[in-house]
Design a protein around this motif. Structure first.
Motif, mmCIF file in Angstrom:
data_model
loop_
_atom_site.group_PDB
_atom_site.id
_atom_site.type_symbol
_atom_site.label_atom_id
_atom_site.label_comp_id
_atom_site.label_asym_id
_atom_site.label_seq_id
_atom_site.Cartn_x
_atom_site.Cartn_y
_atom_site.Cartn_z
ATOM 1 N N PRO A 92 57.106 41.116 46.509
ATOM 2 C CA PRO A 92 56.891 39.581 46.622
ATOM 3 C C PRO A 92 55.082 39.182 46.416
ATOM 4 C CG PRO A 92 57.826 40.048 48.659
ATOM 5 C CD PRO A 92 57.876 41.214 47.678
ATOM 6 N N GLN A 93 54.582 39.885 47.272
ATOM 7 C CA GLN A 93 53.139 39.760 47.811
ATOM 8 C C GLN A 93 52.318 40.445 46.720
ATOM 9 O OE1 GLN A 93 54.999 41.855 49.334
ATOM 10 N NE2 GLN A 93 53.791 43.719 49.849
ATOM 11 N N LEU A 94 52.805 40.668 45.308
ATOM 12 C CA LEU A 94 51.724 41.432 44.310
ATOM 13 C C LEU A 94 50.428 40.963 44.339
ATOM 14 C CD1 LEU A 94 51.706 43.496 42.072
ATOM 15 C CD2 LEU A 94 53.010 42.023 40.659
ATOM 16 N N VAL A 95 50.184 39.397 43.994
ATOM 17 C CA VAL A 95 49.005 38.830 44.023
ATOM 18 C C VAL A 95 47.969 39.274 44.677
ATOM 19 C CG1 VAL A 95 50.068 36.986 42.647
ATOM 20 C CG2 VAL A 95 49.514 36.511 45.085
ATOM 21 N N PHE A 96 48.437 39.592 46.276
ATOM 22 C CA PHE A 96 47.444 39.927 47.215
ATOM 23 C C PHE A 96 47.286 41.384 47.267
ATOM 24 C CE2 PHE A 96 49.425 36.094 49.804
ATOM 25 C CZ PHE A 96 48.636 35.159 49.100
ATOM 26 N N GLU A 97 48.159 42.275 46.719
ATOM 27 C CA GLU A 97 47.795 43.599 46.766
ATOM 28 C C GLU A 97 46.935 43.916 45.622
ATOM 29 O OE1 GLU A 97 49.060 45.984 48.892
ATOM 30 O OE2 GLU A 97 50.146 44.169 49.886
ATOM 31 N N MET A 98 47.151 43.070 44.538
ATOM 32 C CA MET A 98 46.215 43.146 43.419
ATOM 33 C C MET A 98 44.754 42.543 43.733
ATOM 34 S SD MET A 98 48.811 42.189 40.405
ATOM 35 C CE MET A 98 47.446 41.568 39.236
ATOM 36 N N ALA A 99 44.749 41.368 44.277
ATOM 37 C CA ALA A 99 43.429 40.855 44.950
ATOM 38 C C ALA A 99 42.533 41.668 45.476
ATOM 39 C CB ALA A 99 43.594 39.579 45.590
ATOM 40 N N LYS A 100 43.081 42.773 46.327
ATOM 41 C CA LYS A 100 42.249 43.717 46.894
ATOM 42 C C LYS A 100 41.375 44.617 46.187
ATOM 43 C CE LYS A 100 45.926 43.883 50.795
ATOM 44 N NZ LYS A 100 46.800 44.926 51.525
ATOM 45 N N PHE A 101 41.657 44.944 45.000
ATOM 46 C CA PHE A 101 41.006 45.507 43.958
ATOM 47 C C PHE A 101 39.701 44.994 43.451
ATOM 48 C CE2 PHE A 101 45.329 47.740 44.131
ATOM 49 C CZ PHE A 101 45.011 48.795 44.850
ATOM 50 N N ILE A 102 39.922 43.698 43.582
ATOM 51 C CA ILE A 102 38.771 42.918 42.661
ATOM 52 C C ILE A 102 37.441 43.185 42.750
ATOM 53 C CG2 ILE A 102 38.646 40.962 44.503
ATOM 54 C CD1 ILE A 102 38.928 40.026 41.029
ATOM 55 N N ARG A 103 36.804 43.200 41.600
ATOM 56 C CA ARG A 103 35.574 43.554 41.497
ATOM 57 C C ARG A 103 34.883 42.530 40.711
ATOM 58 N NH1 ARG A 103 37.281 48.864 40.835
ATOM 59 N NH2 ARG A 103 36.622 48.982 38.723
ATOM 60 N N ALA A 104 33.285 42.494 40.472
ATOM 61 C CA ALA A 104 32.729 41.504 39.815
ATOM 62 C C ALA A 104 33.144 41.400 38.376
ATOM 63 C CB ALA A 104 31.234 41.691 39.847
ATOM 64 N N GLU A 105 33.461 42.661 37.902
ATOM 65 C CA GLU A 105 33.601 42.858 36.277
ATOM 66 C C GLU A 105 34.816 42.374 35.826
ATOM 67 O OE1 GLU A 105 34.505 47.322 37.697
ATOM 68 O OE2 GLU A 105 33.099 45.938 38.263
ATOM 69 N N HIS A 106 35.803 42.156 36.700
ATOM 70 C CA HIS A 106 37.142 41.818 36.421
ATOM 71 C C HIS A 106 36.803 40.188 35.997
ATOM 72 C CE1 HIS A 106 38.673 45.423 39.017
ATOM 73 N NE2 HIS A 106 39.255 45.235 37.803
ATOM 74 N N PHE A 107 36.003 39.523 36.316
ATOM 75 C CA PHE A 107 35.622 38.090 36.161
ATOM 76 C C PHE A 107 34.576 38.000 35.167
ATOM 77 C CE2 PHE A 107 37.479 35.960 40.261
ATOM 78 C CZ PHE A 107 38.826 36.146 39.716
#
Length: 341
Positions: free
Chosen positions: A69-84
């Protein structure tokens, strides 16, 4: 409800989460009907955009089938500049929090775009800075949560020890256990609020980034401006102006000047006046309309007419009454009386 599009960086984050769990979407049974479409999206440039409805379907399936259920938080941990895309790089190369937020407000359409998307808005409220955007529909809860989580996590990478969130506000209801939100954000999190918002201390605006690169920023700025210019203009200029004026009246409790509005919209005063003229209106007309709307809101709160006049920049109660009568064709007292139960 019209379709919105999101940067393919979101799909890349999702795929990174699967890889972390040693899963290949090509070999996962519950994703079998979508494998061809996923292959196509993941082959596109990371800063191109794809339909949000498809992303939402994939995310909901992943949450359910992997019991996360906390998938969004698990994914956000991988965020890097290039994703935006370009906007992500601009945030990392900005000289300060103030510059980074300015660019986020100006170029957010490069990450999420569509006819229903209203640009983010930044406002000073006392010793706080509020970055906000409006609620549209409950179906956007997932992308709002993921974007908020990604922005917060990326900000901590750029300003690791100094930037502290005061609070996070979601316009929708909790989508998982509330402790998951506070655990991730490390601050107070509110739900069912009038709008979405980040709240930070005003002192944070001056925080400097060790990754700042003014020369590269000039190149990124031109690239972002060209990308925005190439996109269809969904949002009506007058609607955006009305939103800015309404927010200013509410938060600053005084009347904005046209120079402020032009700066807020990244326009010269002359260009702003020309756009208004093309829409057969003027700054004065927009301002008066928003003052009257705000007046009606304050009347419903049973605030005195003298105080309302002061908050809306009228010289006295009589001036407010004349303006209201001219706008509504009804006296202030009659309107206020009609509001009483």
């Amino acid at each position: 409800m019209q379709e919105i599009h999101i940067a393919n960086g979101y799909f890349q984050l999702w795929n990174m989460y699967l890889n972390e769990r040693t899963l290949d979407f090509n070999q996962v049974d519950f994703l079998q009907p979508y494998q061809a479409q996923l292959q196509h999206v993941l082959s596109l440039p990371i800063d191109s955009q794809s339909p949000y409805s498809f992303f939402k379907t994939i995310m909901q399936l992943t949450q359910q089938q992997l019991d996360c259920p906390q998938l969004v938080f698990e994914m956000a941990k991988f965020i890097r500049a290039e994703h935006f895309g370009v906007l992500g790089y601009m945030a990392t190369r900005s000289e300060s929090v103030a510059e980074a937020l300015h660019n986020v407000v100006r170029f957010s359409r490069l990450v999420i775009d569509g006819a229903e998307i209203v640009p983010m808005h930044m406002a000073h409220q006392g010793n706080q800075i509020v970055l906000s955007w409006p609620y549209h529909d409950e179906s956007y809860a997932l992308i709002n949560e993921l974007t908020t989580a990604c922005m917060a996590h990326l900000a901590k990478q750029i300003f690791p020890a100094s930037l502290k969130l005061l609070s996070i506000h979601f316009a929708h209801r909790p989508q998982m256990a509330c402790y998951q939100y506070e655990k991730f954000f490390g601050c107070q999190v509110e739900f069912a609020e009038p709008k979405y918002s980040f709240v930070i201390h005003a002192d944070s605006l001056d925080l400097k980034s060790e990754l700042a690169d003014p020369s590269l920023m000039q190149l990124l700025l031109r690239q972002a401006e060209e990308a925005i210019a190439a996109r269809p203009q969904h949002f009506q200029p007058v609607q955006r102006m009305q939103q800015c004026i309404a927010e200013y009246l509410k938060t600053q409790q005084q009347v904005p000047k046209i120079e402020w509005l032009a700066e807020e919209l990244h326009l010269s005063v002359r260009t702003l006046q020309r756009q208004l003229q093309q829409q057969d209106t003027s700054f004065k007309k927009l301002l008066e309309g928003e003052r009257m709307k705000r007046c009606e809101q304050l009347l419903a709160q049973q605030i005195s007419l003298t105080e309302i006049a002061f908050k809306l920049g009228y010289s006295d109660q009589s001036a407010l009454a004349r303006a209201f009568k001219a706008y509504r064709g009804q006296t202030l007292l009659a309107w206020k009386k009609a509001l009483k139960p």
